[in-house]
Design a protein around this motif. Structure first.
Motif, PDB file in Angstrom:
ATOM      1  N   GLU A 163       0.940  -1.297   0.008  1.00 64.68           N
ATOM      2  CA  GLU A 163      -0.071  -0.033   0.038  1.00 64.68           C
ATOM      3  C   GLU A 163       0.817   1.182  -0.033  1.00 64.68           C
ATOM      4  N   GLN A 164       1.916   1.224   0.797  1.00 64.63           N
ATOM      5  CA  GLN A 164       2.880   2.377   0.943  1.00 64.63           C
ATOM      6  C   GLN A 164       3.531   2.679  -0.498  1.00 64.63           C
ATOM      7  N   ALA A 165       3.945   1.547  -1.211  1.00 63.81           N
ATOM      8  CA  ALA A 165       4.695   1.469  -2.309  1.00 63.81           C
ATOM      9  C   ALA A 165       3.745   2.122  -3.523  1.00 63.81           C
ATOM     10  N   ALA A 166       2.525   1.982  -3.203  1.00 56.86           N
ATOM     11  CA  ALA A 166       1.515   2.390  -4.418  1.00 56.86           C
ATOM     12  C   ALA A 166       1.017   3.867  -4.293  1.00 56.86           C
ATOM     13  N   SER A 167       1.379   4.464  -2.837  1.00 59.10           N
ATOM     14  CA  SER A 167       0.863   5.694  -2.559  1.00 59.10           C
ATOM     15  C   SER A 167       1.516   6.782  -3.448  1.00 59.10           C
ATOM     16  N   ASP A 168       0.842   7.992  -3.419  1.00 61.72           N
ATOM     17  CA  ASP A 168       1.357   9.216  -4.104  1.00 61.72           C
ATOM     18  C   ASP A 168       3.047   9.444  -3.720  1.00 61.72           C
ATOM     19  N   ARG A 169       3.205   9.229  -2.410  1.00 60.68           N
ATOM     20  CA  ARG A 169       4.598   9.725  -1.834  1.00 60.68           C
ATOM     21  C   ARG A 169       5.513   8.874  -2.416  1.00 60.68           C
ATOM     22  N   TRP A 170       5.313   7.664  -2.714  1.00 56.68           N
ATOM     23  CA  TRP A 170       6.496   6.710  -3.003  1.00 56.68           C
ATOM     24  C   TRP A 170       6.455   6.054  -4.362  1.00 56.68           C
ATOM     25  N   LYS A 171       5.200   6.259  -5.163  1.00 54.21           N
ATOM     26  CA  LYS A 171       5.170   5.398  -6.355  1.00 54.21           C
ATOM     27  C   LYS A 171       6.148   5.624  -7.403  1.00 54.21           C
ATOM     28  N   GLU A 172       6.754   7.148  -7.355  1.00 54.20           N
ATOM     29  CA  GLU A 172       7.599   7.626  -8.582  1.00 54.20           C
ATOM     30  C   GLU A 172       8.970   7.509  -8.006  1.00 54.20           C
ATOM     31  N   LYS A 173       9.413   7.135  -6.702  1.00 56.55           N
ATOM     32  CA  LYS A 173      10.598   7.159  -6.342  1.00 56.55           C
ATOM     33  C   LYS A 173      11.386   5.752  -6.671  1.00 56.55           C
ATOM     34  N   PRO A 174      12.693   5.763  -6.609  1.00 53.48           N
ATOM     35  CA  PRO A 174      13.439   4.559  -6.724  1.00 53.48           C
ATOM     36  C   PRO A 174      13.056   3.624  -5.700  1.00 53.48           C
ATOM     37  N   ILE A 175      13.044   2.398  -6.427  1.00 50.92           N
ATOM     38  CA  ILE A 175      12.458   1.488  -5.469  1.00 50.92           C
ATOM     39  C   ILE A 175      13.543   1.165  -4.093  1.00 50.92           C
ATOM     40  N   THR A 207      11.788   2.923 -11.023  1.00 49.57           N
ATOM     41  CA  THR A 207      10.929   3.589 -10.518  1.00 49.57           C
ATOM     42  C   THR A 207       9.756   2.415  -9.963  1.00 49.57           C
ATOM     43  N   THR A 208       9.377   2.741  -8.512  1.00 47.58           N
ATOM     44  CA  THR A 208       8.464   1.841  -8.042  1.00 47.58           C
ATOM     45  C   THR A 208       7.314   1.411  -8.732  1.00 47.58           C
ATOM     46  N   SER A 209       6.626   2.487  -9.253  1.00 49.82           N
ATOM     47  CA  SER A 209       5.266   1.934  -9.910  1.00 49.82           C
ATOM     48  C   SER A 209       5.578   1.279 -11.161  1.00 49.82           C
ATOM     49  N   ARG A 210       6.944   1.233 -11.813  1.00 49.24           N
ATOM     50  CA  ARG A 210       7.198   0.334 -12.931  1.00 49.24           C
ATOM     51  C   ARG A 210       7.634  -1.188 -12.375  1.00 49.24           C
ATOM     52  N   ILE A 211       7.338  -1.494 -11.200  1.00 47.94           N
ATOM     53  CA  ILE A 211       7.669  -2.879 -10.720  1.00 47.94           C
ATOM     54  C   ILE A 211       6.273  -3.438 -10.152  1.00 47.94           C
ATOM     55  N   SER A 212       5.915  -4.426 -11.063  1.00 45.62           N
ATOM     56  CA  SER A 212       4.565  -5.247 -10.660  1.00 45.62           C
ATOM     57  C   SER A 212       4.175  -5.635  -9.062  1.00 45.62           C
ATOM     58  N   GLU A 213       3.083  -5.763  -8.769  1.00 46.29           N
ATOM     59  CA  GLU A 213       2.888  -5.877  -7.453  1.00 46.29           C
ATOM     60  C   GLU A 213       3.377  -7.278  -6.891  1.00 46.29           C
ATOM     61  N   ALA A 214       3.055  -8.354  -8.047  1.00 44.71           N
ATOM     62  CA  ALA A 214       3.770  -9.593  -7.932  1.00 44.71           C
ATOM     63  C   ALA A 214       5.384  -9.541  -7.494  1.00 44.71           C
ATOM     64  N   GLU A 215       6.216  -8.628  -8.246  1.00 48.18           N
ATOM     65  CA  GLU A 215       7.484  -8.682  -8.027  1.00 48.18           C
ATOM     66  C   GLU A 215       7.756  -7.625  -6.867  1.00 48.18           C
ATOM     67  N   GLN A 216       6.949  -6.733  -6.294  1.00 46.37           N
ATOM     68  CA  GLN A 216       7.040  -5.847  -5.254  1.00 46.37           C
ATOM     69  C   GLN A 216       6.748  -7.064  -4.098  1.00 46.37           C
TER      70      GLN A 216
END
Ligand SMILES: [Zn+2]
Length: 288
Positions: A163-175, A207-216
């Motif tokens: 949930e955090q990784a998908a949030s606006d705060r984090w999703k465009e940040k490097p994993i 970028t975090t949003s470019r990593i699938s949920e399964a990979e995350q």
């Protein structure tokens, strides 16, 4: 810098000697006292040295636990809480006196000495003085503690991370930035982030949003696995961080990417880049 496994091992060690002991008096080093007098918050945070000494006197350490990379000393059954962060080079000792500490650098940098009722001393040493001792009435007196992510071994931690990784705060940040933030994942620093990303073949700057949920999810589970492996192997002993009691962990022998020059999988040279001011080593061929 100690990460979750190293802090866990410190707590396990202290639990053998410290709970149930009453603090009879406290000495704080001249270095800390003088630094505080000049207005710097050296080690003793949020209160004056005299106040700290006075407030700790007569307290009984009821329990000890680790939360993320913090050590919580419960005082007088919860009446107060002493919270310690080891910073870069903090270490605890339970010894007869400072002279009993085997390594000179820790003897020289003993900054807080708690005299225990059994005659021994609980000593906090810190070479670089980035550590913290914070005496609180309760956790909420220091709000950053309330923002820490759940313990990685808790069932809810994985979903919290997703949930955090998908949030606006984090999703465009490097994993790598995301997994090293204590409000997203508890206790994962540079070493274990570097290793987990390599094991999952994920480039640290992706970028975090470019990593699938399964990979995350797989990445999160890898972090948990590595943290547990490291606890089981006695933690990582590296130049920046050693256990105070002189014991060495074994996890450093299992690092595959942290500070490595050659990728163990493809045998090509690794590369390093700075992400969030931390050196990130990765394999440009294996990690995408
Ligand atoms: Zn490679």
């Amino acid at each position: 810098m100690p990460e979750l496994p190293e802090v866990e091992l410190v707590v396990r060690e202290l639990k053998k000697d410290v709970p149930g002991q009453t603090i009879q008096s406290v000495d704080i080093s001249d270095v800390v006292t003088e630094s505080k007098a000049r207005g710097r918050e050296a080690i003793i945070k949020g209160r004056a040295v005299d106040d700290f000494i006075e407030s700790m006197r007569g307290r009984t350490i009821s329990a000890l636990e680790r939360k993320s990379k913090y050590i919580y000393f419960t005082l007088d059954d919860g009446e107060q809480l002493l919270v310690n962060h080891l910073g870069m080079t903090g270490a605890w000792f339970v010894v007869d006196s400072v002279e009993s500490i085997t390594e000179e650098k820790y003897r020289k940098h003993a900054h807080a000495i708690f005299h225990l009722e059994d005659g021994r001393q609980l000593i906090y040493s810190d070479i670089r003085r980035f550590g913290e001792l914070r005496l609180l009435q309760e956790e909420s007196d220091y709000p950053p503690l309330l923002k820490l992510a759940p313990e990685p071994f808790d069932e809810r931690a994985e979903q919290y991370f997703i949930e955090q990784a998908a949030s606006d705060r984090w999703k465009e940040k490097p994993i790598k930035t995301v997994i090293m933030d204590g409000t997203v994942v508890s206790g994962c620093g540079n070493i274990y982030a570097t290793e987990a990303l390599f094991r999952r073949r994920i480039h640290p700057n992706r970028t975090t949003s470019r990593i699938s949920e399964a990979e995350q999810r797989a990445l999160f589970r890898e972090i948990v696995t590595i943290l547990q492996e490291s606890i089981d192997r006695g933690g990582s002993t590296i130049s920046d961080y050693q256990r105070g009691n002189g014991e060495t962990g074994e996890m450093q022998h299992f690092h595959q990417m942290y500070k490595k020059k050659t990728c163990p999988v493809c045998l090509r040279p690794t590369r390093s880049m700075s992400i969030n001011n931390r050196t990130s080593t990765y394999c440009p061929s294996c990690q995408k």
